[in-house]
Design an enzyme around this catalytic site. Structure first.
Site, mmCIF file in Angstrom:
data_model
loop_
_atom_site.group_PDB
_atom_site.id
_atom_site.type_symbol
_atom_site.label_atom_id
_atom_site.label_comp_id
_atom_site.label_asym_id
_atom_site.label_seq_id
_atom_site.Cartn_x
_atom_site.Cartn_y
_atom_site.Cartn_z
ATOM 1 N NE ARG A 104 -7.070 -1.035 10.075
ATOM 2 C CZ ARG A 104 -6.086 -1.696 8.779
ATOM 3 N NH1 ARG A 104 -4.865 -1.411 9.233
ATOM 4 N NH2 ARG A 104 -6.415 -1.045 7.565
ATOM 5 C CB ILE A 134 -2.015 -2.826 5.655
ATOM 6 C CG1 ILE A 134 -0.538 -2.769 4.554
ATOM 7 C CG2 ILE A 134 -2.502 -4.595 5.036
ATOM 8 C CD1 ILE A 134 0.277 -4.213 5.567
ATOM 9 C CG HIS A 187 4.363 -2.524 -5.674
ATOM 10 N ND1 HIS A 187 4.195 -2.002 -4.663
ATOM 11 C CD2 HIS A 187 4.946 -2.760 -5.310
ATOM 12 C CE1 HIS A 187 5.495 -2.586 -3.649
ATOM 13 N NE2 HIS A 187 5.724 -3.016 -4.631
ATOM 14 C CG ASP A 207 2.043 -4.554 -2.919
ATOM 15 O OD1 ASP A 207 1.253 -4.030 -2.947
ATOM 16 O OD2 ASP A 207 3.092 -4.210 -2.146
ATOM 17 C CD GLU A 264 3.049 4.478 -9.326
ATOM 18 O OE1 GLU A 264 2.496 5.222 -9.238
ATOM 19 O OE2 GLU A 264 4.336 4.158 -8.516
#
Length: 219
Positions: free
Chosen positions: A81, A108, A125, A161, A190
């Site tokens: 990763r 993420i 979010h 978050d 948003e």
């Protein structure tokens, strides 16, 4: 990288236009709203690159329609990763990106990525954080029976978050709302607050105090 201590201010050097890199995985509705805000002069900045982990993301097509450079980076080609993150960071640094904006990015970020752009990554979010973090926030709100939900623009940290909140907007949860109908109304908000948060960053008006970010009203 700027090292911040409590009470200091995030300042973009010499008030130059903020250079934005966008990470997106899907349809790109927030990206479209941000692009329009830039073109209308509501954001003192420019989008230099849009990067996606999804070759079919409509966000890439939207960017291309506005002559913004795009990159698809295949997550599966990297053994670790960290290597994937390094490639994204290499692309962002190569374009001189000073603010990373997540627009429906479904991966993420690792601590390695967060540290590379500490206090320079923002996300939106579809809930009033800290309530209902993670996936399916609108569904969580309806199942819990809340009367008010909304959306939150926040800085990204190592948690999910859980970063410092920049802006929030409330949205009423109506009787008979479905996940889809609530999501549609939240999405409209948003689009209204995300570009405002980007502009506040570009103006250097976000002040860190402890674990909170506050708005500097003296500029």
């Amino acid at each position: 990288m700027t090292n911040l201590v409590p009470g200091t201010k995030l300042v973009i050097e010499e008030k130059v236009m903020v250079n934005i890199g966008v990470l997106a995985s899907g349809r790109g509705t927030n990206l479209q709203a941000i692009i329009e805000a830039v073109e209308e002069g509501k954001i003192e900045g420019r989008i230099s690159i849009v990067i996606s982990d999804n070759p079919d993301a409509y966000a890439l097509k939207i960017a291309e329609q506005h002559n913004i450079e795009t990159r698809y980076i295949n997550f599966k080609k990297f053994k670790k990763r960290e290597y994937y993150d390094k490639e994204i960071i290499r692309c962002l640094k190569g374009k001189g990106v000073g603010l990373v904006v997540l627009a429906g990015y479904m991966i993420i970020l690792t601590p390695y990525f967060v540290n590379a752009y500490r206090n320079k990554i923002i996300n939106i979010h579809p809930a009033l954080l800290p309530s209902f973090p993670g996936l399916h926030a609108q569904r969580q709100a309806i199942e819990y029976g809340v009367k008010v939900s909304g959306c939150t623009v926040h800085f990204v940290n190592e948690g999910v978050d859980s970063g410092p909140i920049i802006l929030q907007q409330a949205v009423e949860v109506k009787d008979g709302d479905t996940e889809e109908s609530l999501a549609k109304r939240i999405l409209q908000e948003e689009h209204r607050i995300y570009y405002r948060a980007i502009q506040l960053f570009s103006e250097g008006r976000l002040v860190i105090k402890g674990k909170k970010f506050l708005l500097d009203n003296h500029l």
